[in-house]
Scaffold this active site. Structure first.
Site, PDB file in Angstrom:
ATOM      1  N   SER A 217     -25.309  -5.822  -8.104  1.00 16.84           N
ATOM      2  CA  SER A 217     -23.974  -5.619  -7.391  1.00 16.84           C
ATOM      3  C   SER A 217     -22.939  -5.473  -8.863  1.00 16.84           C
ATOM      4  O   SER A 217     -23.174  -4.736  -9.664  1.00 16.84           O
ATOM      5  CB  SER A 217     -23.391  -6.443  -6.533  1.00 16.84           C
ATOM      6  OG  SER A 217     -24.184  -6.492  -5.438  1.00 16.84           O
TER       7      SER A 217
ATOM      8  N   LYS B 103      -0.954  -4.417  10.076  1.00 17.16           N
ATOM      9  CA  LYS B 103      -0.659  -5.519   8.697  1.00 17.16           C
ATOM     10  C   LYS B 103      -1.432  -6.870   9.114  1.00 17.16           C
ATOM     11  O   LYS B 103      -1.604  -7.323  10.044  1.00 17.16           O
ATOM     12  CB  LYS B 103       0.966  -5.869   9.048  1.00 17.16           C
ATOM     13  CG  LYS B 103       1.471  -7.079   8.031  1.00 17.16           C
ATOM     14  CD  LYS B 103       1.521  -6.544   6.553  1.00 17.16           C
ATOM     15  CE  LYS B 103       1.982  -7.522   5.740  1.00 17.16           C
ATOM     16  NZ  LYS B 103       1.855  -7.190   4.208  1.00 17.16           N
TER      17      LYS B 103
END
Length: 326
Positions: free
Chosen positions: A124, A176
């Site tokens: 990764s 949000k």
């Protein structure tokens, strides 16, 4: 009685000599002070240590954003080191931290010959770091790859129902701070996260395709999130060569005109004492010696869990963990 002209000339000559030696003494003193000042700094000692040598840089553990490490690599750019060997043993970390480290190594490579050696793992974000180099060497049983990203978050909805706790909130818009872990994840929030993951994954794939010169068919084969051994990775173009540091140095000698007799010296990036790693290790060893192995393992596991939690707080992850679905 007037002085003889010869005496006057001699005195003037002596004055000139004294003035010269005084100026020379001041210059030497200033140079000595500057030299001591430079050597008193870590950067100065590092530059002197790698002068006329190949610098060895170690990238280990979880990768996150680190300005001190970037500054250290910037100093290495300007150092007298003839070349750089970067050793990597990392499962990755945050995508932002991995990108930052990749960019710093690309800048370093523009100034000095650079080769990467995968000691055990470059997965990764660790693999993002590795492909900054033009040549990657790995051991036969090293693990490389895990091309992919993930966004993980805990959801405590069922637990909170059980204990009878409800979190209420007022927010400016539906997405949000979503998801927040205290309520079921909405389809809109999941779609927004999916878009983030896919965009970052596309960036990762594009980087691998460009740096490793892969076609689309080969990229599809290697970019499904799995890791590969060094033996497999050679044929898949994830790495260039099997071997170790000696193999990497031989490549530098053959392809970058680096002298074969240069010593290899460590270049420390960011020596850290603030995270108390030494104290944790010492405590673990002491508990083992006292027969309290279970408690020692708890300390070690807590350290790893804390590090992963901190990484999660940093955003998107490019991280490989055995047993994780990434």
């Amino acid at each position: 009685m007037p002085l003889d002209s010869d005496v006057i000339v001699d005195r003037r000559r002596m004055r000139r000599k004294l003035t010269f030696w005084r100026v020379a003494a001041v210059a030497v003193a200033i140079a000595a002070i500057l030299t001591v000042g430079v050597l008193a700094t870590p950067a100065g000692r590092q530059a002197l240590a790698v002068s006329g040598s190949i610098a060895r840089v170690n990238i280990e553990g979880l990768i996150r954003s680190d300005t001190e490490r970037v500054e250290a690599l910037g100093r290495l750019e300007k150092s007298p080191a003839a070349a750089v060997v970067v050793h990597i043993n990392s499962p990755g970390g945050t995508t932002a931290g991995s990108e930052q480290l990749y960019d710093a190594l690309v800048r370093l490579k523009a100034k000095k010959p650079l080769v990467v050696v995968v000691d055990g793992l470059a997965a990764s974000g660790g693999y993002i770091t590795a492909i900054a180099a033009d040549h990657i060497v790995a051991q036969q049983t090293s693990l490389v790859g895990s091309i992919g990203v993930l966004f993980q978050f805990p959801n405590f909805t069922e637990l909170m129902k059980t204990v009878g706790v409800k979190v209420e909130e007022v927010k400016s818009s539906p997405l949000k701070a979503a998801p927040n872990g205290f309520e079921p994840t909405s389809e809109a929030a999941r779609a927004a996260l999916d878009a983030l993951v896919k965009d970052t994954y596309a960036w990762f794939r594009g980087l691998v395709k460009e740096r490793r010169g892969m076609d689309d068919a080969l990229l599809e084969k290697v970019a499904d999130g799995r890791v590969f051994t060094g033996r497999q990775a050679v044929d898949l173009k994830l790495i260039d060569q099997l071997g170790d540091e000696k193999t990497a140095i031989a490549w530098l000698v053959a392809n970058r005109n680096v002298k074969s007799d240069l010593p290899v010296r460590d270049f420390k990036l960011t020596p850290r004492f603030s995270d108390l790693t030494f104290l944790r290790t010492a405590a673990s060893i002491t508990l083992d010696a006292l027969g309290l192995s279970a408690m020692a393992r708890q300390i070690e596991q807590a350290d790893v869990a804390q590090a992963i939690e901190q990484l999660g707080a940093g955003g998107m992850l490019a991280l490989w963990r055995p047993g994780a679905s990434n």
